[in-house]
Design an enzyme around this catalytic site. Structure first.
Site, PDB file in Angstrom:
ATOM      1  N   ASN A  23      -1.390   0.771   3.146  1.00 51.41           N
ATOM      2  CA  ASN A  23      -0.136   0.299   2.558  1.00 51.41           C
ATOM      3  C   ASN A  23      -0.205  -1.163   2.127  1.00 51.41           C
ATOM      4  O   ASN A  23      -0.465  -2.035   2.955  1.00 51.41           O
ATOM      5  CB  ASN A  23       1.008   0.446   3.569  1.00 51.41           C
ATOM      6  CG  ASN A  23       1.559   1.853   3.615  1.00 51.41           C
ATOM      7  OD1 ASN A  23       0.798   2.797   3.730  1.00 51.41           O
ATOM      8  ND2 ASN A  23       2.868   2.000   3.539  1.00 51.41           N
TER       9      ASN A  23
ATOM     10  N   TYR B 234      -2.359  14.158  -4.634  1.00 47.43           N
ATOM     11  CA  TYR B 234      -2.869  12.791  -4.473  1.00 47.43           C
ATOM     12  C   TYR B 234      -3.958  12.737  -3.405  1.00 47.43           C
ATOM     13  O   TYR B 234      -5.069  12.237  -3.648  1.00 47.43           O
ATOM     14  CB  TYR B 234      -1.718  11.864  -4.104  1.00 47.43           C
ATOM     15  CG  TYR B 234      -2.103  10.406  -4.019  1.00 47.43           C
ATOM     16  CD1 TYR B 234      -2.432   9.689  -5.159  1.00 47.43           C
ATOM     17  CD2 TYR B 234      -2.123   9.737  -2.804  1.00 47.43           C
ATOM     18  CE1 TYR B 234      -2.777   8.343  -5.090  1.00 47.43           C
ATOM     19  CE2 TYR B 234      -2.457   8.396  -2.729  1.00 47.43           C
ATOM     20  CZ  TYR B 234      -2.793   7.707  -3.864  1.00 47.43           C
ATOM     21  OH  TYR B 234      -3.137   6.377  -3.789  1.00 47.43           O
TER      22      TYR B 234
ATOM     23  N   ARG C 246       3.588   2.147  10.156  1.00 46.35           N
ATOM     24  CA  ARG C 246       2.712   1.835   9.030  1.00 46.35           C
ATOM     25  C   ARG C 246       2.146   0.431   9.251  1.00 46.35           C
ATOM     26  O   ARG C 246       2.673  -0.368  10.024  1.00 46.35           O
ATOM     27  CB  ARG C 246       3.474   1.855   7.687  1.00 46.35           C
ATOM     28  CG  ARG C 246       3.949   3.219   7.246  1.00 46.35           C
ATOM     29  CD  ARG C 246       2.817   4.172   6.884  1.00 46.35           C
ATOM     30  NE  ARG C 246       3.336   5.436   6.365  1.00 46.35           N
ATOM     31  CZ  ARG C 246       3.686   6.461   7.130  1.00 46.35           C
ATOM     32  NH1 ARG C 246       3.613   6.377   8.436  1.00 46.35           N
ATOM     33  NH2 ARG C 246       4.129   7.585   6.585  1.00 46.35           N
TER      34      ARG C 246
ATOM     35  N   VAL D 207       8.623  -0.307   1.550  1.00 46.79           N
ATOM     36  CA  VAL D 207       8.952  -1.733   1.413  1.00 46.79           C
ATOM     37  C   VAL D 207       9.900  -1.953   0.241  1.00 46.79           C
ATOM     38  O   VAL D 207      10.939  -2.614   0.374  1.00 46.79           O
ATOM     39  CB  VAL D 207       7.673  -2.582   1.255  1.00 46.79           C
ATOM     40  CG1 VAL D 207       8.032  -4.033   0.903  1.00 46.79           C
ATOM     41  CG2 VAL D 207       6.855  -2.557   2.549  1.00 46.79           C
TER      42      VAL D 207
ATOM     43  N   PHE E 292      13.432  -0.351   0.959  1.00 47.56           N
ATOM     44  CA  PHE E 292      14.258  -1.114   1.902  1.00 47.56           C
ATOM     45  C   PHE E 292      14.769  -2.404   1.261  1.00 47.56           C
ATOM     46  O   PHE E 292      15.927  -2.785   1.437  1.00 47.56           O
ATOM     47  CB  PHE E 292      13.460  -1.448   3.161  1.00 47.56           C
ATOM     48  CG  PHE E 292      13.256  -0.282   4.110  1.00 47.56           C
ATOM     49  CD1 PHE E 292      13.692   0.986   3.785  1.00 47.56           C
ATOM     50  CD2 PHE E 292      12.626  -0.479   5.331  1.00 47.56           C
ATOM     51  CE1 PHE E 292      13.488   2.061   4.657  1.00 47.56           C
ATOM     52  CE2 PHE E 292      12.432   0.572   6.213  1.00 47.56           C
ATOM     53  CZ  PHE E 292      12.857   1.847   5.886  1.00 47.56           C
TER      54      PHE E 292
END
Length: 310
Positions: free
Chosen positions: A173, A144, A210, A187, A190
């Site tokens: 992000n 990537y 982040r 995100v 979590f």
């Protein structure tokens, strides 16, 4: 009215971009092979007379007539891009060549959705566009990171050699509704774990940081970049410079979901960056852009979306 091609238009960011372009009165050609995109993301657009869906993999040439191209096609989370790393590199590199070739033939503008991952595990903090990065070319994230770095190279070579009108955006992000629930990003991880009452997985000591940009802010930056002055190519960082540790994020999500989840720690993955934060001075100066939506507000909207699908 412009006819706009969005590659990766069925994905998280791509579907929100399709919404924005249609709201501005454009026709949208959404191109996606649905490797990570989801029809649910664009289901509400299928009856719109200005929206067209084409199932296609951009590693193969595409011959269409459009006025602008947004190139967003590529798996963007470690779980997805490491599932088939060769295909990830091909999508970034061969896909970029095919989209650039189309832009060259049609003599039109093209925007590349690049990434903060081109900075790797940065030795400079925060990261300005001038920083050249610290990337492990042999590691599991390289498909990537290096694929996107090569795509940027191709964009600037097509610009210099063929005069293609390019715009390059480095995305930090981003989170919001329509994130894939199993994409492995922090995100979504979590939130899903908190809503299910499962243990929340923290990698390392949780002090790595982040910066989290809500999707609407990201799309506004992307739209402004595409419509920026002639001659401004970027690259330009689009992200939220607010910096949070993983522990702070986990505790905020537990609070917002009223979850009973506990935190558990696992070893840090290889080449996982310890810090990531954009310098956005160039975006402010050239685009008049900066993020507006604070993390708490954005998380409330994102949690509401996940509650509706899981």
């Amino acid at each position: 009215m412009k006819r706009v091609l969005v590659s990766g238009g069925g994905g998280f960011l791509g579907s929100h971009l399709c919404d924005r372009l249609l709201s501005e009165g454009n026709e949208v050609l959404c191109v996606d092979n649905f490797f990570t995109g989801n029809r649910r993301n664009i289901h509400h657009l299928l009856d719109n007379k200005n929206f067209e869906l084409l199932r296609h993999d951009i590693t193969h040439p595409l011959f269409v007539e459009v006025d602008e191209i947004y190139n967003l096609a590529c798996p963007a989370s470690p779980i997805h891009y490491q599932f088939d790393p060769v295909q990830t590199t091909k999508t970034s590199v061969i896909g970029a060549m095919n989209m650039l070739g189309l832009a060259k033939r049609l003599k039109i503008k093209i925007l590349q959705a690049s990434t903060s991952e081109i900075y790797g595990d940065p030795e400079v903090h925060p990261q300005p566009e001038s920083y050249r990065g610290n990337v492990n070319t042999l590691g599991p994230r390289a498909c990537y990171d290096e694929g996107k770095r090569c795509a940027e190279t191709l964009f600037f070579d097509y610009h210099r050699q063929h005069g293609v009108n390019i715009k390059v955006m480095r995305i930090f992000n981003t989170y919001g509704p329509r994130m894939h629930p199993n994409d492995g990003r922090v995100v979504s991880n979590f939130i899903v774990q908190a809503l299910k009452g499962e243990d929340i997985t923290i990698y390392g000591d949780g002090q790595q940081t982040r910066s989290f940009c809500y999707v609407d802010d990201n799309i506004e930056g992307m739209y402004r970049l595409m419509n920026s002055r002639d001659g401004f190519t970027g690259p330009v960082n689009i992200g939220n410079p607010g910096e949070f540790t993983m522990l702070e994020l986990a505790q905020l999500i537990i609070e917002l979901t009223a979850s009973k989840s506990k935190l558990i720690h696992f070893p840090l993955p290889e080449d996982d960056p310890l810090q990531r934060k954009p310098v956005i001075d160039l975006a402010k100066e050239e685009l008049g852009w900066e993020p507006k939506i604070p993390l708490r507000e954005g998380l409330e909207k994102t949690i509401a979306y996940f509650e509706s699908i899981i």
